[in-house]
Design a protein around this motif. Structure first.
Motif, PDB file in Angstrom:
ATOM      1  N   ARG A   7      -5.992  -3.527   7.752  1.00 52.99           N
ATOM      2  CA  ARG A   7      -7.111  -4.128   8.482  1.00 52.99           C
ATOM      3  C   ARG A   7      -7.385  -5.579   8.117  1.00 52.99           C
ATOM      4  NH1 ARG A   7      -9.202   0.340   5.639  1.00 52.99           N
ATOM      5  NH2 ARG A   7     -10.628  -0.086   3.906  1.00 52.99           N
ATOM      6  N   HIS A  49      -6.906   5.361  -4.194  1.00 52.51           N
ATOM      7  CA  HIS A  49      -6.835   5.018  -2.780  1.00 52.51           C
ATOM      8  C   HIS A  49      -8.096   4.314  -2.289  1.00 52.51           C
ATOM      9  CE1 HIS A  49      -3.207   7.469  -1.265  1.00 52.51           C
ATOM     10  NE2 HIS A  49      -3.049   7.109  -2.516  1.00 52.51           N
ATOM     11  N   SER A  55       0.816  -1.217   0.000  1.00 51.45           N
ATOM     12  CA  SER A  55       0.000   0.000   0.000  1.00 51.45           C
ATOM     13  C   SER A  55       0.850   1.268   0.000  1.00 51.45           C
ATOM     14  CB  SER A  55      -0.978   0.003   1.182  1.00 51.45           C
ATOM     15  OG  SER A  55      -0.321  -0.230   2.397  1.00 51.45           O
ATOM     16  N   ASP A  70     -11.351  -4.569   1.604  1.00 46.86           N
ATOM     17  CA  ASP A  70     -12.559  -4.980   2.327  1.00 46.86           C
ATOM     18  C   ASP A  70     -13.247  -6.169   1.679  1.00 46.86           C
ATOM     19  OD1 ASP A  70     -12.218  -3.009   4.209  1.00 46.86           O
ATOM     20  OD2 ASP A  70     -13.317  -1.511   3.034  1.00 46.86           O
ATOM     21  N   GLN A 104      -8.754   0.425  -1.008  1.00 48.84           N
ATOM     22  CA  GLN A 104      -9.425   0.131   0.266  1.00 48.84           C
ATOM     23  C   GLN A 104     -10.624  -0.787   0.080  1.00 48.84           C
ATOM     24  OE1 GLN A 104      -9.626   2.756   3.360  1.00 48.84           O
ATOM     25  NE2 GLN A 104      -7.948   4.060   2.720  1.00 48.84           N
ATOM     26  N   ARG A 105     -11.394  -0.549  -0.986  1.00 45.78           N
ATOM     27  CA  ARG A 105     -12.545  -1.436  -1.244  1.00 45.78           C
ATOM     28  C   ARG A 105     -12.058  -2.851  -1.529  1.00 45.78           C
ATOM     29  NH1 ARG A 105     -14.381   2.868   0.051  1.00 45.78           N
ATOM     30  NH2 ARG A 105     -13.813   1.821   1.958  1.00 45.78           N
ATOM     31  N   THR A 114      -5.919   2.223   9.575  1.00 45.68           N
ATOM     32  CA  THR A 114      -6.513   0.913   9.236  1.00 45.68           C
ATOM     33  C   THR A 114      -6.155   0.390   7.840  1.00 45.68           C
ATOM     34  OG1 THR A 114      -8.680   1.623   8.322  1.00 45.68           O
ATOM     35  CG2 THR A 114      -8.492   1.462  10.732  1.00 45.68           C
ATOM     36  N   TRP A 115      -4.999   0.779   7.318  1.00 46.45           N
ATOM     37  CA  TRP A 115      -4.607   0.256   5.997  1.00 46.45           C
ATOM     38  C   TRP A 115      -4.095  -1.188   6.068  1.00 46.45           C
ATOM     39  CZ3 TRP A 115      -4.481   2.461   0.962  1.00 46.45           C
ATOM     40  CH2 TRP A 115      -5.041   3.731   0.888  1.00 46.45           C
ATOM     41  N   GLN A 173      -0.317   5.178   8.078  1.00 47.31           N
ATOM     42  CA  GLN A 173      -1.192   4.184   7.431  1.00 47.31           C
ATOM     43  C   GLN A 173      -1.645   3.084   8.389  1.00 47.31           C
ATOM     44  OE1 GLN A 173      -0.549   2.057   3.860  1.00 47.31           O
ATOM     45  NE2 GLN A 173      -0.833   3.803   2.530  1.00 47.31           N
TER      46      GLN A 173
END
Lengths: 252, 121
Positions: free
Chosen positions: A147, A113, A36, A121, A117-118, A144-145, A140
């Motif tokens: 997670r 970005h 990331s 998830d 993130q999507r 929560t990068w 980061q």
């Protein structure tokens, strides 16, 4: 196994995480490597010629919600689909995706970005291991990068600045999902270095990686350390880290 | 005189607007990864006309290192900072290299750069 490598810049996250991903894939696991950082990093240690492997614009769509601009993966595109379609593969079969290249002044990076993130998830759940490499520092990780991680691996060298960052990152244990946080002592030169890194960060030690001139040589040549010196101290230490964590993960 | 130490990568440089700096010192190591990041940083500084660029190449060991750096930055002023055990020792003991070893080769190169930037503005 789902892990994220964090630590101060220069501590060795990218060298270790890419090597870790390849060694893990070598044990038969299906591995997704996620970088990331918009700057080139993990691609080198994965032995890939291409460092900018972001989701293309077409993979992410813009929509409006309550008057605000938002982003999601294109309709019908799942996280697994995105990995299959857009990741590049290392020699060991590691799938690699990266945040995408930072493209010049005043360029809007929202699509890139939020798309990444999507994807985080909606990652493939079972049957995959994930190895993440986050940019240096604390920003980061606490945003929560990482997670997706069950375990954060904090890479720390035995210097005060690196130890201080490690101690701050120990607080990741308080994040949602109560991830496990372990420390890897890197560039260890003295016998007591590893224990001191563990004591001063307050983190359980996963293992130590010795200071290894082959890493600097490989970096200069633009090669992965695993290709440059496959039986050297770093490769050997990473094999041991992978084996230890695999054993612990099975136990948990 | 204000000296700022930016976050790793080029995020801060990409977001700089207006004319806040006179000189941007791009710090690189002679590794493929670091040189690529440095190349992108210098490109951004040049495109956005942010200021004069000096490349400070750190941990330089030999002529091959120097060549890698000069090939990456053919038209930029380059300062070569030698790979210096005094810096490693200072970092490990948490002391500023300037205090621990003011005469170490790497420290002297940086002192020279600072003096030169001060006198030339």
């Amino acid at each position: 196994m789902r892990v994220a490598f964090v630590g101060k810049g220069g501590a060795g996250k990218s060298s270790l995480s890419g090597t870790f991903a390849r060694v893990l894939a070598g044990t038969g696991e299906r591995v997704l490597a996620l970088d990331s950082d918009p700057m080139p990093g993990m691609a080198f240690s994965l032995g890939l010629p291409q460092s900018d492997v972001g989701l293309p614009d077409e993979a992410v769509e813009e929509y409006e919600e309550e008057g605000r601009r938002r982003y999601r993966l294109r309709a019908g595109l799942t996280g697994s689909d995105a990995v299959e379609q857009y990741a590049v593969r290392s020699a060991e079969g590691v799938y690699f995706l990266q945040l995408g290249k930072a493209r010049g002044g005043r360029w809007n990076n929202s699509r890139q970005h939020f798309g990444f993130q999507r994807l985080m998830d909606d990652l493939p759940d079972s049957g995959w291991s994930i190895v993440g490499d986050l940019p240096g520092g604390t920003r980061q990780p606490f945003a929560t990068w990482g997670r997706y991680a069950e375990t954060y691996l904090v890479v720390v060298e035995p210097t005060p600045a690196s130890l201080l960052t490690g101690r701050r990152l120990a607080r990741l244990a308080g994040m949602q999902g109560a991830p496990r946080v372990l420390v890897i002592a890197n560039k260890v030169r003295e016998p007591q270095d590893a224990e001191q890194v563990s004591a001063r960060t307050g983190l359980p030690l996963l293992g130590a990686v010795p200071f290894d001139p082959a890493v600097g040589e490989a970096d200069r040549l633009g090669l992965a350390v695993l290709d440059h010196d496959p039986q050297g101290p770093t490769a050997t230490a990473v094999r041991s880290l992978v084996a230890t964590l695999q054993k612990e993960t099975e136990r948990v | 005189m204000v000296v700022a130490d930016f976050e790793a990568g080029i995020g801060t440089v990409l977001r700089l607007e207006g004319n806040p700096v006179d000189v941007v010192v791009v710090v690189v190591e002679p590794t493929a990864k670091s040189l690529e990041v440095g190349r992108r940083a210098a490109e951004t500084v040049r495109e956005n006309k942010l200021g004069h660029i000096v490349v400070a190449a750190n941990r330089v060991r030999d002529a091959a290192d120097e060549q890698r750096i000069r090939e990456t930055f053919p038209d930029v002023e380059v300062v070569l900072v030698p790979d210096d055990p005094a810096i490693v020792a200072a970092e490990r003991s948490g002391v500023s290299p300037l205090d621990a070893s003011p005469d170490a080769p790497a420290v002297r190169v940086l002192v020279d750069l600072a003096n030169r930037l001060l006198t030339t503005g």
